[in-house]
Enzyme design. Structure first.
Site, PDB file in Angstrom:
ATOM      1  N   ALA A   1       4.686  -4.754   7.583  1.00 60.71           N
ATOM      2  CA  ALA A   1       6.088  -4.715   8.006  1.00 60.71           C
ATOM      3  C   ALA A   1       6.186  -4.667   9.528  1.00 60.71           C
ATOM      4  O   ALA A   1       5.251  -4.271  10.211  1.00 60.71           O
ATOM      5  CB  ALA A   1       6.761  -3.482   7.420  1.00 60.71           C
ATOM      6  N   GLY A   2       7.339  -5.082  10.023  1.00 65.53           N
ATOM      7  CA  GLY A   2       7.581  -4.963  11.460  1.00 65.53           C
ATOM      8  C   GLY A   2       9.066  -4.741  11.646  1.00 65.53           C
ATOM      9  O   GLY A   2       9.861  -5.627  11.393  1.00 65.53           O
ATOM     10  N   HIS A   3       9.454  -3.530  12.000  1.00 61.59           N
ATOM     11  CA  HIS A   3      10.868  -3.218  12.178  1.00 61.59           C
ATOM     12  C   HIS A   3      11.179  -3.081  13.662  1.00 61.59           C
ATOM     13  O   HIS A   3      10.619  -2.234  14.348  1.00 61.59           O
ATOM     14  CB  HIS A   3      11.222  -1.922  11.417  1.00 61.59           C
ATOM     15  CG  HIS A   3      11.140  -2.093   9.935  1.00 61.59           C
ATOM     16  ND1 HIS A   3      11.097  -1.058   9.044  1.00 61.59           N
ATOM     17  CD2 HIS A   3      11.097  -3.221   9.179  1.00 61.59           C
ATOM     18  CE1 HIS A   3      11.036  -1.532   7.811  1.00 61.59           C
ATOM     19  NE2 HIS A   3      11.035  -2.841   7.869  1.00 61.59           N
TER      20      HIS A   3
ATOM     21  N   GLN B   1       9.799  -5.236   3.793  1.00 59.93           N
ATOM     22  CA  GLN B   1       9.857  -6.587   3.192  1.00 59.93           C
ATOM     23  C   GLN B   1      11.220  -6.780   2.499  1.00 59.93           C
ATOM     24  O   GLN B   1      12.170  -6.142   2.900  1.00 59.93           O
ATOM     25  CB  GLN B   1       8.691  -6.819   2.220  1.00 59.93           C
ATOM     26  CG  GLN B   1       7.323  -6.931   2.907  1.00 59.93           C
ATOM     27  CD  GLN B   1       6.656  -5.596   3.144  1.00 59.93           C
ATOM     28  OE1 GLN B   1       6.619  -4.752   2.280  1.00 59.93           O
ATOM     29  NE2 GLN B   1       6.100  -5.395   4.325  1.00 59.93           N
TER      30      GLN B   1
ATOM     31  N   ASP C   1      12.582  -9.258   6.882  1.00 59.15           N
ATOM     32  CA  ASP C   1      13.090  -9.562   8.226  1.00 59.15           C
ATOM     33  C   ASP C   1      14.605  -9.697   8.259  1.00 59.15           C
ATOM     34  O   ASP C   1      15.158 -10.479   9.026  1.00 59.15           O
ATOM     35  CB  ASP C   1      12.445 -10.852   8.787  1.00 59.15           C
ATOM     36  CG  ASP C   1      10.937 -10.806   8.678  1.00 59.15           C
ATOM     37  OD1 ASP C   1      10.359  -9.763   9.032  1.00 59.15           O
ATOM     38  OD2 ASP C   1      10.337 -11.799   8.222  1.00 59.15           O
TER      39      ASP C   1
ATOM     40  N   LYS D   1      16.491  -4.657   8.811  1.00 62.35           N
ATOM     41  CA  LYS D   1      16.569  -3.302   8.248  1.00 62.35           C
ATOM     42  C   LYS D   1      16.379  -2.234   9.316  1.00 62.35           C
ATOM     43  O   LYS D   1      17.017  -1.185   9.277  1.00 62.35           O
ATOM     44  CB  LYS D   1      15.510  -3.119   7.144  1.00 62.35           C
ATOM     45  CG  LYS D   1      15.754  -4.003   5.936  1.00 62.35           C
ATOM     46  CD  LYS D   1      14.664  -3.854   4.893  1.00 62.35           C
ATOM     47  CE  LYS D   1      13.332  -4.442   5.283  1.00 62.35           C
ATOM     48  NZ  LYS D   1      13.303  -5.892   5.460  1.00 62.35           N
TER      49      LYS D   1
ATOM     50  N   THR E   1       5.198  -8.826  13.246  1.00 62.27           N
ATOM     51  CA  THR E   1       3.828  -8.357  13.026  1.00 62.27           C
ATOM     52  C   THR E   1       2.804  -9.412  13.422  1.00 62.27           C
ATOM     53  O   THR E   1       1.819  -9.122  14.087  1.00 62.27           O
ATOM     54  CB  THR E   1       3.648  -7.970  11.528  1.00 62.27           C
ATOM     55  OG1 THR E   1       4.582  -6.929  11.254  1.00 62.27           O
ATOM     56  CG2 THR E   1       2.249  -7.480  11.235  1.00 62.27           C
TER      57      THR E   1
HETATM   58  P1  IMP Z   1       1.074  -9.383   2.600  1.00 62.05           P
HETATM   59  O1  IMP Z   1       2.179  -8.380   2.429  1.00 62.05           O
HETATM   60  O2  IMP Z   1       0.393  -9.279   3.932  1.00 62.05           O
HETATM   61  O3  IMP Z   1       0.131  -9.369   1.458  1.00 62.05           O
HETATM   62  O4  IMP Z   1       1.734 -10.846   2.601  1.00 62.05           O
HETATM   63  C1  IMP Z   1       2.321 -11.411   1.424  1.00 62.05           C
HETATM   64  C2  IMP Z   1       3.558 -12.222   1.780  1.00 62.05           C
HETATM   65  O5  IMP Z   1       4.589 -11.341   2.227  1.00 62.05           O
HETATM   66  C3  IMP Z   1       3.361 -13.219   2.924  1.00 62.05           C
HETATM   67  O6  IMP Z   1       4.164 -14.353   2.670  1.00 62.05           O
HETATM   68  C4  IMP Z   1       3.883 -12.484   4.136  1.00 62.05           C
HETATM   69  O7  IMP Z   1       4.304 -13.364   5.151  1.00 62.05           O
HETATM   70  C5  IMP Z   1       5.046 -11.727   3.522  1.00 62.05           C
HETATM   71  N1  IMP Z   1       5.381 -10.503   4.264  1.00 62.05           N
HETATM   72  C6  IMP Z   1       4.704  -9.337   4.267  1.00 62.05           C
HETATM   73  N2  IMP Z   1       5.329  -8.433   5.030  1.00 62.05           N
HETATM   74  C7  IMP Z   1       6.439  -9.011   5.507  1.00 62.05           C
HETATM   75  C8  IMP Z   1       7.518  -8.565   6.310  1.00 62.05           C
HETATM   76  O8  IMP Z   1       7.586  -7.414   6.760  1.00 62.05           O
HETATM   77  N3  IMP Z   1       8.484  -9.471   6.580  1.00 62.05           N
HETATM   78  C9  IMP Z   1       8.466 -10.732   6.067  1.00 62.05           C
HETATM   79  N4  IMP Z   1       7.490 -11.193   5.296  1.00 62.05           N
HETATM   80  C10 IMP Z   1       6.480 -10.343   5.006  1.00 62.05           C
END
Ligand code: IMP
Length: 428
Positions: free
Chosen positions: A39-41, A224, A13, A16, A300
């Site tokens: 992810a969320g861009h 991430q 976050d 990017k 997300t």
């Molecule tokens: P997962 O990727 O859903 O397995 O989550 C694992 C960890 O990564 C958790 O703490 C999520 O909140 C974090 N996470 C996954 N994707 C993102 C992202 O795009 N931004 C910030 N944190 C993320």
């Protein structure tokens, strides 16, 4: 020809999406190399907001080739939903979108298993996004994953699905006491997805290397951040992929000799969503004020992000493991109006001082940050495009970050919109 990897230097976050959007202007190809729809861009163009989870943000520019690489895990239903959403917003992706044949597919049992696993962990939850990312990468490494190319071979797909469901349903019924999944339902659903997606599935490693051979600029889009990397992050509170710059090589089939620059996207403060250690977290009113002003809620999941001061141990670690050639500092405007700013320059734990980011999770949970204080600035930095026009103390903050991190600030983002940016060094 030039190539640039865009990588998050914190816990994701960092902004990017906007930097990729700006740099795409001069790129011919934008390629995602890991992660999935966790992810969320967010990108804002002329007051219209676009949130992308899987498709590279380059898609918002006409005529750019957008690639989802083999290192990404794909939930076909989420991808189709995203494609439809973009179409509704007037973005047609048909001619320039490609998906790697070798990318792994997120199946309904991945989300089901993740849900059960997380709920059994109680207080030790990772706080995942619940998108099935971890279980999908687990299957990949265990060598029984299903890949995008398998969707194009119905008999093979049916066979692999049946074999996987044997184990999955045993677990669901006997360990988790949950309802089993039906192979036929999944098969027919995924064959519909295959029909919709087949035209985009390709040998993307061949395509991307050809583009580079022909001298085009390529942008590698990470998701991430460094501290969520499976090897170099705050394990086990991480995601399941290599989020660092090296992930661009394995996740796309691009050799390390072809990477020219690595731009670390760095938020002017720190945030984290989900569980796990965060030494500079502000659990007070100031943390809440930054969250509100910075709109720090997950793109997300909508979850509130934890906010805190900038952490040099995190950033120096990111510089090392990514081999950063520069940084883009984002959301500087959110710090406008603060009397004092703090930068963490070390941690103390049980009488010892740490200058380098510790690997031990227990140290990270219990250490005390050592801060350096700086005066803030009262003026607004929103939308400033010229470095000299920044308030004197904002400039001091930026220069101090460079000194402490040992990396040049090459871009400063001063707002959500495309043109709210100071470019000190061009990447292409
Ligand atoms: P997962 O990727 O859903 O397995 O989550 C694992 C960890 O990564 C958790 O703490 C999520 O909140 C974090 N996470 C996954 N994707 C993102 C992202 O795009 N931004 C910030 N944190 C993320």
């Amino acid at each position: 020809m030039s190539t640039v990897v865009i990588v998050g230097t914190q816990w994701g976050d960092e902004g990017k999406g906007k930097v990729v959007d700006v740099l795409t202007e001069k790129a011919a190809v934008v390629a995602r190399y890991q992660g999935g729809n966790n992810a969320g861009h967010t990108v804002v163009i002329k007051n219209e907001k676009y949130v992308l989870h899987l498709i590279p943000s380059g898609i918002l520019h006409k005529g750019k080739k957008c690639i989802i690489g083999n290192g990404v895990v794909i939930d076909p239903s989420a991808l189709i939903e995203e494609m439809d959403g973009l179409k509704e917003q007037g973005i047609d992706i048909d001619d320039n979108f490609l998906i790697s044949k070798s990318a792994h597919v997120i199946m309904p049992y991945h989300t089901a298993i993740e849900r059960e696993n997380e709920s059994r962990k109680g207080n030790n939850k990772i706080g995942t996004t619940g998108r099935g990312i971890g279980p999908s990468y687990t299957d990949k490494v265990a060598r029984h994953g299903i890949r995008m190319m398998d969707l194009l071979a119905p008999d093979l797909f049916r066979e692999k699905l049946a074999a996987n469901l044997d184990t999955v349903n045993f677990l669901l019924e006997n360990l988790y006491k949950a309802a089993p999944l039906k192979a036929e339902d999944i098969y027919s659903q995924y064959m519909k997805y295959a029909e919709r997606l087949s035209r985009y599935i390709a040998d993307t490693d061949v395509i991307i290397n050809r583009e580079m051979d022909e001298g085009r600029n390529v942008l590698f889009e990470g998701a991430q951040g460094t501290l969520l990397d499976i090897d170099h992050g705050t394990y086990p509170f991480v995601t399941s992929s290599n989020t660092i710059a090296g992930g661009a090589c394995t996740g796309l089939g691009v050799g390390p000799t072809r990477i020219d620059k690595v731009l670390g996207i760095t938020k002017a403060y720190t945030t984290r969503v989900g569980a796990g250690p965060f030494p500079t977290e502000l659990k007070d009113e100031l943390g809440e004020a930054i969250r509100q002003k910075g709109g720090e809620f997950g793109a997300t999941t909508g979850r509130p992000r934890r906010c805190g001061w900038l952490d040099m141990l995190v950033l120096r670690h990111a510089r090392r493991v990514n081999g950063l050639t520069g940084i883009a500092l984002t959301k500087l405007d959110i710090l406008d109006g603060l009397d004092t700013l703090k930068i963490c320059t070390g941690y103390t734990f049980e009488g010892r001082t740490y200058d380098d980011f510790p690997k031990e999770i227990d140290v990270l949970h219990r250490c005390e940050p050592v801060y350096e204080e700086m005066d803030g600035w009262k003026e607004s930095t929103l939308g400033i495009r010229d470095f000299d026009a920044l308030p004197a103390n904002a400039k001091r903050y930026i220069r101090r970050i460079e000194e402490l991190m040992g990396t040049e600030v090459q871009i400063i983002s001063t707002g959500q919109k495309r043109d709210e940016i100071v470019v000190l060094k061009e990447q292409f």
